[in-house]
Design a protein around this motif. Structure first.
Motif, PDB file in Angstrom:
ATOM      1  N   HIS A  38      -2.618 -10.195 -10.186  1.00 23.45           N
ATOM      2  CA  HIS A  38      -1.379  -9.122 -10.019  1.00 23.45           C
ATOM      3  C   HIS A  38      -1.585  -8.034 -10.219  1.00 23.45           C
ATOM      4  N   LEU A  77      -3.671  -6.055  -7.603  1.00 23.11           N
ATOM      5  CA  LEU A  77      -2.807  -5.714  -6.572  1.00 23.11           C
ATOM      6  C   LEU A  77      -2.123  -4.430  -6.684  1.00 23.11           C
ATOM      7  N   THR A 108      -2.597  -1.024  -4.713  1.00 22.28           N
ATOM      8  CA  THR A 108      -1.413  -0.129  -4.145  1.00 22.28           C
ATOM      9  C   THR A 108      -1.471   1.335  -4.660  1.00 22.28           C
ATOM     10  N   ARG A 124      -0.857   9.621  -0.500  1.00 20.58           N
ATOM     11  CA  ARG A 124       0.468   9.911   0.047  1.00 20.58           C
ATOM     12  C   ARG A 124       1.300  10.836  -1.113  1.00 20.58           C
ATOM     13  N   TYR A 157       4.082  10.177  -3.796  1.00 18.00           N
ATOM     14  CA  TYR A 157       4.001   9.527  -4.839  1.00 18.00           C
ATOM     15  C   TYR A 157       3.330  10.035  -5.926  1.00 18.00           C
ATOM     16  N   LEU A 177       3.022   4.450  -9.114  1.00 21.13           N
ATOM     17  CA  LEU A 177       3.708   3.806  -8.002  1.00 21.13           C
ATOM     18  C   LEU A 177       5.082   4.648  -8.046  1.00 21.13           C
ATOM     19  N   CYS A 178       5.368   5.392  -8.807  1.00 20.89           N
ATOM     20  CA  CYS A 178       6.812   6.147  -9.003  1.00 20.89           C
ATOM     21  C   CYS A 178       6.699   7.317  -7.938  1.00 20.89           C
ATOM     22  N   THR A 188      11.927   5.623 -10.339  1.00 14.56           N
ATOM     23  CA  THR A 188      11.102   4.579 -10.696  1.00 14.56           C
ATOM     24  C   THR A 188      11.354   3.349  -9.991  1.00 14.56           C
ATOM     25  N   SER A 194      10.574   2.188  -7.224  1.00 15.05           N
ATOM     26  CA  SER A 194       9.615   1.720  -6.245  1.00 15.05           C
ATOM     27  C   SER A 194       8.561   0.941  -7.208  1.00 15.05           C
ATOM     28  N   ASP A 195       8.205   1.476  -8.520  1.00 17.21           N
ATOM     29  CA  ASP A 195       7.242   0.692  -9.417  1.00 17.21           C
ATOM     30  C   ASP A 195       7.903  -0.701  -9.603  1.00 17.21           C
ATOM     31  N   GLU A 196       9.512  -0.687  -9.858  1.00 21.18           N
ATOM     32  CA  GLU A 196      10.264  -2.056  -9.972  1.00 21.18           C
ATOM     33  C   GLU A 196       9.804  -2.880  -9.136  1.00 21.18           C
ATOM     34  N   ALA A 222       7.623  -2.909  -6.820  1.00 24.17           N
ATOM     35  CA  ALA A 222       6.127  -3.220  -6.545  1.00 24.17           C
ATOM     36  C   ALA A 222       5.820  -4.482  -7.344  1.00 24.17           C
ATOM     37  N   VAL A 223       6.483  -4.475  -8.685  1.00 25.55           N
ATOM     38  CA  VAL A 223       6.205  -5.479  -9.789  1.00 25.55           C
ATOM     39  C   VAL A 223       6.920  -6.915  -9.021  1.00 25.55           C
ATOM     40  N   LEU A 275       5.127  -7.151  -4.311  1.00 27.35           N
ATOM     41  CA  LEU A 275       3.548  -7.039  -3.676  1.00 27.35           C
ATOM     42  C   LEU A 275       3.226  -8.501  -3.662  1.00 27.35           C
ATOM     43  N   GLU A 276       3.057  -9.094  -4.828  1.00 28.62           N
ATOM     44  CA  GLU A 276       2.515 -10.539  -4.905  1.00 28.62           C
ATOM     45  C   GLU A 276       3.208 -11.481  -4.042  1.00 28.62           C
ATOM     46  N   VAL A 298       1.828 -10.635  -0.421  1.00 27.60           N
ATOM     47  CA  VAL A 298       0.722 -10.920  -0.236  1.00 27.60           C
ATOM     48  C   VAL A 298       0.551 -12.557   0.055  1.00 27.60           C
ATOM     49  N   ALA A 310       0.124  -3.366   0.869  1.00 26.44           N
ATOM     50  CA  ALA A 310       0.248  -2.312   0.151  1.00 26.44           C
ATOM     51  C   ALA A 310       0.893  -0.842   1.086  1.00 26.44           C
ATOM     52  N   PHE A 331       4.738  -1.636   2.049  1.00 27.96           N
ATOM     53  CA  PHE A 331       5.376  -1.082   0.800  1.00 27.96           C
ATOM     54  C   PHE A 331       5.481   0.166   0.664  1.00 27.96           C
ATOM     55  N   LEU A 332       4.497   1.131   0.566  1.00 26.61           N
ATOM     56  CA  LEU A 332       4.562   2.478   0.444  1.00 26.61           C
ATOM     57  C   LEU A 332       5.167   3.082   1.392  1.00 26.61           C
TER      58      LEU A 332
END
Lengths: 138, 203
Positions: A6, A9, A13, A20, A23, A58-59, B23, B25-27, B29-30, B33-34, B37, B57, B60-61
């Motif tokens: 995890h 991954l 990313t 980009r 980000y 990733l923010c 923020t 996007s980070d949440e 991602a957690v 993403l998994e 995949v 990835a 997602f981005l």
């Protein structure tokens, strides 16, 4: 999937996000590259654990018109010093502006970033900066 | 995919993204993403893990940078929406790899012939010409197909994929009995062949 996968991954990313400009990853990567510091050192300067760097990367990058609010939001979430983050962001913005202005000619000139930092923000390493400023002709 | 989140949770994060939250996007991602995949790995079990990561990835981005591309009013939940992009990325990666292998194979074949040994320059020119012709033929076939699903199926066929399950995944009929899947996959392939024959003279 194990936790380590995890994290792998997330790190992957975050790595892709460096390319980009939307980000924070791109900003942090640019800063680390210009300053020639490792990710561990970058995390240290920002006051976060190295393991949090992927999450921070990733923010989304703060918007110009809501810069302070956005920096504050990110800083609050990651418990980091907003001034440190703002300094990094402004330094990279200064560099980007110089690159655009000079048509990309400044890409290999780290002196421009140092000049931008000296003018706008208090340096992280006062002694080094003072030496630069005290140098005749600087 | 095991439910590790509520749809309402994802929707709330999507709305935060649209509102300019830095923020969220980070949440996401957690959370996402998994599972993405895992899904893509199941749909493309023979592909390298690195490609699964890359397809997910990038999808997602792309989404987090432009969350407005997801229209919650259309009734398609966020995860299937993202999976579509992941699958498209994956197919593009596979298509690129298939082309690379084809070109390498052709290059190897060409280098084995005496004319290439005697005249490397001429060999290179022939390789380039044949590669270009093959590339053009694949592009022509793709352009003849209007439907994105048809294009995905053709891309898989060009890669040499023969398993029904792979095509069934594209058609979204993986949940149906295997006999039905076979029938529907054959029907789709026949339809594509017919279109290519009719429009382009290819088979």
């Amino acid at each position: 999937m194990t936790p380590s996968q995890h994290e792998r991954l997330l790190a992957y990313t975050a790595e892709r996000a460096k390319a980009r400009p939307e980000y924070l990853a791109s900003v942090l990567s640019c800063y680390a590259e210009r300053e020639k510091i490792s990710e561990e050192e970058l995390a240290h300067r920002l006051g976060i654990a190295a393991s949090d760097l992927s999450h921070l990367s990733l923010c989304l990058r703060p918007r110009a018109d809501q810069f302070i609010d956005d920096v504050r939001q990110i800083s609050t979430k990651f418990h980091l010093d907003p001034t440190a983050l703002a300094t990094v962001l402004r330094l990279v913005e200064s560099f980007e502006a110089l690159v655009v202005k000079d048509g990309g000619e400044a890409s290999d000139d780290s002196g421009l970033l140092m000049a931008a930092r000296a003018r706008k923000h208090p340096p992280a390493h006062q002694d080094d900066e003072r030496r630069n400023h005290d140098h005749p002709g600087s | 995919m095991p439910p590790r989140f509520e749809s309402s949770q994802l929707l709330a994060l999507h709305r935060r993204l649209c509102d300019g939250d830095r923020t969220a996007s980070d949440e996401l991602a957690v959370l996402l993403l998994e599972p993405l995949v895992e899904r893509i790995s199941r749909q493309f079990p023979r592909a390298d893990e690195h490609w699964h990561f890359q397809a997910v990835a990038d999808a997602f981005l792309d989404y987090c940078a432009r969350p407005q591309q997801f229209d919650e009013g259309r009734g398609v939940p966020l995860v299937p929406f993202l999976l579509m992009t992941c699958r498209r990325n994956m197919l593009n990666l596979l298509r690129g790899e298939a082309r690379r292998r084809t070109h390498e194979g052709q290059a190897a074949q060409m280098s084995a012939t005496s004319i290439v040994e005697l005249d490397p320059v001429a060999g290179n020119l022939l390789q380039q010409e044949e590669s270009a012709q093959l590339h053009q033929w694949e592009e022509d076939c793709m352009n003849l197909l209007q439907d994105s699903q048809d294009r995905q199926i053709l891309a898989l066929r060009l890669q040499g994929e023969r398993r029904t399950v792979a095509f069934a995944a594209i058609l979204g009929i993986s949940h149906l009995p295997i006999e039905v899947q076979r029938r529907e996959v054959k029907r789709a392939k026949d339809r594509i062949d017919k279109i290519l024959r009719r429009k382009g003279g290819h088979s």
